[in-house]
Structure formats: structure tokens, C-alpha cells
Design an enzyme around this catalytic site. Sequence first.
Site, mmCIF file in Angstrom:
data_model
loop_
_atom_site.group_PDB
_atom_site.id
_atom_site.type_symbol
_atom_site.label_atom_id
_atom_site.label_comp_id
_atom_site.label_asym_id
_atom_site.label_seq_id
_atom_site.Cartn_x
_atom_site.Cartn_y
_atom_site.Cartn_z
ATOM 1 N N CYS A 6 0.809 -1.207 0.000
ATOM 2 C CA CYS A 6 0.000 0.000 0.000
ATOM 3 C C CYS A 6 0.847 1.263 0.000
ATOM 4 C CB CYS A 6 -0.922 0.014 1.217
ATOM 5 S SG CYS A 6 -2.042 -1.386 1.285
ATOM 6 N N GLY A 32 0.662 -0.274 -5.173
ATOM 7 C CA GLY A 32 -0.634 -0.933 -5.129
ATOM 8 C C GLY A 32 -1.476 -0.560 -6.328
ATOM 9 N N ASN A 107 -0.834 1.276 5.953
ATOM 10 C CA ASN A 107 0.115 0.471 5.187
ATOM 11 C C ASN A 107 0.793 -0.495 6.155
ATOM 12 O OD1 ASN A 107 3.382 1.116 3.701
ATOM 13 N ND2 ASN A 107 2.004 -0.616 3.416
ATOM 14 N N GLY A 108 0.617 -1.776 5.934
ATOM 15 C CA GLY A 108 1.204 -2.777 6.819
ATOM 16 C C GLY A 108 0.216 -3.894 7.091
ATOM 17 N N TYR A 249 13.085 -4.469 -3.604
ATOM 18 C CA TYR A 249 12.067 -4.589 -4.651
ATOM 19 C C TYR A 249 11.008 -3.495 -4.646
ATOM 20 C CZ TYR A 249 7.965 -6.470 -7.086
ATOM 21 O OH TYR A 249 6.879 -6.626 -7.897
#
Length: 470
Positions: A6, A32, A107-108, A249
Amino acid sequence: MKKEYCGLFGIYGNKEAARMTYFGLYALQHRGQESAGIVTWDGEKIREQKGMGLVADVFNERHLSKELKGEIAMGHIRYSTTGASLIRNAQPFLVRHGDLRLAVAHNGNLVNTYELRSELEAHGSIFQTTMDTEVFAHLIIKYLHESESIEEAVGKACLQVRGAYSMLILANDKMIAVKDPNGFRPLVLGRVGGNYVFASETCAFDLIEADYLRPLEAGEMIVVHKGKMTSHRFAEPRRCSKCIFELIYFARPDSHIFGDVVYERRKAMGAMLAKEAPVDADMVMPFPDSGNYAAVGYSQASGLPLELAMIRNHYVGRTFIQPSQDMRDFSVRVKLNPVKSMIQGKRIIIIEDSIVRGTTIRARVKKLRELGAREIHLRVSCPPIKFPCFYGIDFSSKGELIAANHSVDDIARFMEIDSLHYLSIPGLLDSVTQDEWCLACFDGNYPIPLADRMGKDCLEASPGIIKEFC
């Protein structure tokens, strides 16, 4: 297959808040591609627009100029790590409680979502989604009744959850940013003109010409109210566990993450690969785009030429019609196509950032063999992924991780390559300038104890049905 998670963006006190948030989310689109949402505060109420798909598909000029009014805005783009891919699970998540209008973007991933939700439901809470973000919202409302401020309620809610979270919260005219005490996920603070901005990555600041100030610290809460910013500590930092996959990444190469320049770190990983596993070859080539920057580092360190002999079709989106089973190789060919004259008779070193299942790389290697590649050597700029991630990355279950179930030699035989080398964990750590990383997907050393029931679908299953890594 690994997938993005996210992205968050928020801005306070800007006349073009919704438009700036749109641009911020656009810059973070790589994090995302499932859904996008923006909320604004116009002085009286929260306005929202959410939808499934890419940022450019969800919002139009009418939304940005007429409907999303207000000088405070925040937005979210999502790839689901807890909760199904449905519009009701798109964020920011909105709550209306008395005079409070609350929006939460996260986010997480939490590891105790199921137990917290079960406890809240036992005391009368009603849930509308299957996101762990909604658990946060219920906890904030719960503690609001025993707190002197929304900030205190947010802090108490954060102390009840376990896992990874960087969050933006809009509570009427206050914007609150928090980062978990382990510091898993990135969240940065900036300024554009006289306005404070937050984002998951600094590349969002570059697009709107904002100045990068600093990253949020682990266990920190920043509150912006009436243009003024204050910083609070809701928890002391615990074992610092920054997600090293941001550098490998996820993050855009032009971003600063955890104090590191992503581009430089990926080059360093490639250079370390050349040191650990040199091979006599004719050229170095990446599978674009993920292996590009490590390939530059490998080429420079080894002295071998870098060739972009695999061409990517940048116009293949998520909505491309999937081929039937008897055309399963078509999806590989439509995305990447080799330059045939560069392949025939060549000894090739392929650079990849990571291998999860290995099936996609195998299909690409097969194509290179058909074109007459003399030798194919694969170098991977991260260690073998042997364990699932429960802190916000949608890795496959352990049973689907090829490195968890097979030796390096077995994987090389499966892919039909001449040699395979993964970057070692010491080599990876020597390639970055910071320390205190989360390496759980490589070594199984989870920094936060895991619960019995976790994972993307843990709130989707029927009661009593618990799957492995659910």
C-alpha cells in the site's frame, strides 16, 4: 508471486489538496494497483471518492475540482494483505461517531487482527469490512471515551495492536501520522510551501516539488492542526525491524527509504553479487524492470557489458485478458520479448531481484534456450525467500515458496540454468548503510510473535475453519 502492498499520501492546508493528493498517489502507484481512495475535510464534513483500479481510472477532473473540496486531504492505494479485493475494503476507511468524522489509511499488516476483532465483536462492535484497518478505527473510538484528545485515543489504540503499521488518520481538522514501534513500513514528512505533507516514499514529494524533511521515527506520532505540527512518542522504539524488501524490490529507485537511496543500494547489491559469484560470460542482462539496477551494479563490478536484451511492453496492464490454459506461455510473451540477435550463441548472466515460486523465470529461461543461448547463469540480488511475511507483503504460503522446499541445485535444475546464486544475508547487509532490518522472510526470525490465525484471508474464512498461514 510477490505483489505490492500500500501507499499513503496526505497534505494539510493546501487549496489544491485533492489534486496534490492525486499526484502523490500517482507517484506511488507501484505500491498498489488494486484500489485507490481520497478523502478531504471541507471544514464541516469529510468528502470521499474511492474505487477499484488505478489512480487515473478512479479519479477524474470533476472529483478533483468540484467534489473533493477542502484544504486537508489524504489518500491511499492498496494491494490487499488482510481482506479480500473488494470495493468495501478500499481505503481510507471512514467512521462517523457523534461530531467526529474519522478516516484511517494503513500500510502494513497486524498479526493480532483476528483476536482483536473477536474481542471487539463480543462487546458489541459491528464490522463492515474484512480489513485490519477497521479494527484500528474501532479501537480509536473505544478509547476516545476515556481520553482527553483524539491523539491520546490513537496512542492507546496503537498500544493494543501488534504488527506493522504506518498510518494516516484524518480526525475532522486534524491530520495524524503514526509509525509502529518496530518501524517496519516507511513513512516520510515533507513540506511544500507552508503545508506539511506525508507520503510512503519521497518520490511522491518530487512530483509535487515538496521538500523532504525526515522519516517518521519508530513509535512516533505527528499531529498537524491549524497549520502547526507537533511530535509525540506514543511508544518507545522496540527491536527496530525495517523491511529490507523496500530496498530490494518495492520502493521506486528514485526514492529515499529509511535514509538510503534505493537506486544506490540496488546497485550495491548487484556489485556484491559479482563479488560473491563471478562467472565467465559474454554479457549481463536483467529481466526488466525489477532486475535493472542490480544488473547495473553487477556489470560495473564485473567489467562485463550490460545489455537490455529483454524488452518490456509497458502498456500491458492488470486488466489484460488472461489466456486459456493451453496458452499459458502467452502471458509471459506479451509482457517481455527478447532481442533475438543478442541471445544466440551467448553466455548470459541474468540478474533478478528475487525468486518466489520460480515458474515465471523458468518460462523466460525456456524462451532464451529456444533462441540459442549458449549458457544461462542466474544471479539473484536477495537471499532465498524461505518464510512467509506477516507484516505487509503478500508472499505465498511456505508451501509455495520454491526456496523453502528445494535446494539451490534443485532450483537450478528446475529452471534449466547452468548456475544459480542468491546473494547471501551477510552480502545483503553489507550492501546497505543502515542496520536493524527485518529479515524474517529469509531466516524465519520474526521480530513480533505470531498469532494462531493470521494472513490475508483470516477474516474471510468461516468460523472454525483455520488454514495454515490463514
